[in-house]
Enzyme design. Structure first.
Site, mmCIF file in Angstrom:
data_model
loop_
_atom_site.group_PDB
_atom_site.id
_atom_site.type_symbol
_atom_site.label_atom_id
_atom_site.label_comp_id
_atom_site.label_asym_id
_atom_site.label_seq_id
_atom_site.Cartn_x
_atom_site.Cartn_y
_atom_site.Cartn_z
ATOM 1 N N ALA A 194 0.847 -1.202 0.000
ATOM 2 C CA ALA A 194 0.000 0.000 0.000
ATOM 3 C C ALA A 194 0.876 1.243 0.000
ATOM 4 O O ALA A 194 2.009 1.213 0.487
ATOM 5 C CB ALA A 194 -0.922 0.001 1.213
ATOM 6 N N ASP A 195 0.325 2.308 -0.550
ATOM 7 C CA ASP A 195 1.021 3.590 -0.520
ATOM 8 C C ASP A 195 -0.014 4.708 -0.500
ATOM 9 O O ASP A 195 -1.029 4.632 -1.191
ATOM 10 C CB ASP A 195 1.941 3.752 -1.731
ATOM 11 C CG ASP A 195 2.924 4.881 -1.524
ATOM 12 O OD1 ASP A 195 3.781 4.755 -0.622
ATOM 13 O OD2 ASP A 195 2.845 5.891 -2.246
ATOM 14 N N THR A 196 0.257 5.719 0.307
ATOM 15 C CA THR A 196 -0.665 6.841 0.473
ATOM 16 C C THR A 196 -0.012 8.126 -0.018
ATOM 17 O O THR A 196 1.120 8.426 0.342
ATOM 18 C CB THR A 196 -1.075 6.990 1.953
ATOM 19 O OG1 THR A 196 -1.674 5.766 2.383
ATOM 20 C CG2 THR A 196 -2.054 8.136 2.150
#
Length: 193
Positions: A71-73
């Site tokens: 995941a990456d935000t």
């Protein structure tokens, strides 16, 4: 949990670990160590998706039987991508930019097994900040909360007090679109406990 249903979260983020555990998913967390580098001109959604895929793929190739979540935000205000602040002045710049405005938080997730991406998707939420005063920004920076968070704030911490409205998933703003990730895991045979 057998090898075929082992789940690995490719992240060191305590917020992602908390969200996934709260959703009833049994998992192990292993940091991917993939460098987060934005390519000039790359749209935020593409950047977040690329990073999620790279993180999931890196750990998946080491643990081929497991389902790996990457995941990456990314925080975007107008067209500017706001990553994790490098220093207090950088955090101040970001918080001043977000003050009194609406911005977008994009968290992309990817599932991988055997070094191959099974599925991936970006999820967007819109967040509106109330107007912030200079002293309030300085006090927040002094807490050191902004420094490991995209956009220099955490919705689940003191920074949550800056938010007047969230449109979309609150979990997504924290760093993992839990509802979508749990549904994706279920499609690949992983059930919540």
């Amino acid at each position: 949990m057998g090898d075929s249903s082992k789940v690995i979260l490719a992240s060191a983020s305590p917020r992602r670990r908390q969200l996934l555990a709260s959703a009833g998913i049994e998992f192990e967390a292993i940091e991917s160590l993939v460098p987060e580098r934005h390519v000039a001109g790359e749209p935020a959604r593409d950047y977040a998706l690329r990073m999620a895929r790279e993180k999931a793929g890196a750990i998946s190739s080491q643990f081929p039987q497991a389902i790996v979540i990457g995941a990456d935000t990314i925080v975007v205000c107008e067209t500017q991508i706001l990553e994790k602040p490098a220093h207090p002045d950088d955090a101040r710049r970001m918080l001043e930019m977000l003050s009194g405005r609406t911005h977008t938080v994009v968290t992309a997730y990817a599932l991988a097994r055997g070094g191959k991406i099974l599925e991936s998707s970006p999820v967007a939420s819109r967040v509106t900040f109330r107007k912030l005063g200079a002293a309030e920004i300085d006090d927040y920076i002094a807490t050191e909360e902004p420094f490991d968070k995209a956009g220099a704030y955490g919705i689940q911490g003191v920074g949550g007090g800056f938010i007047s409205h969230v449109e979309g998933s609150r979990d997504n703003v924290m760093g993992l679109p839990t509802e979508q990730v749990v549904a994706a895991l279920a499609r690949w045979g992983v059930k919540a406990i």
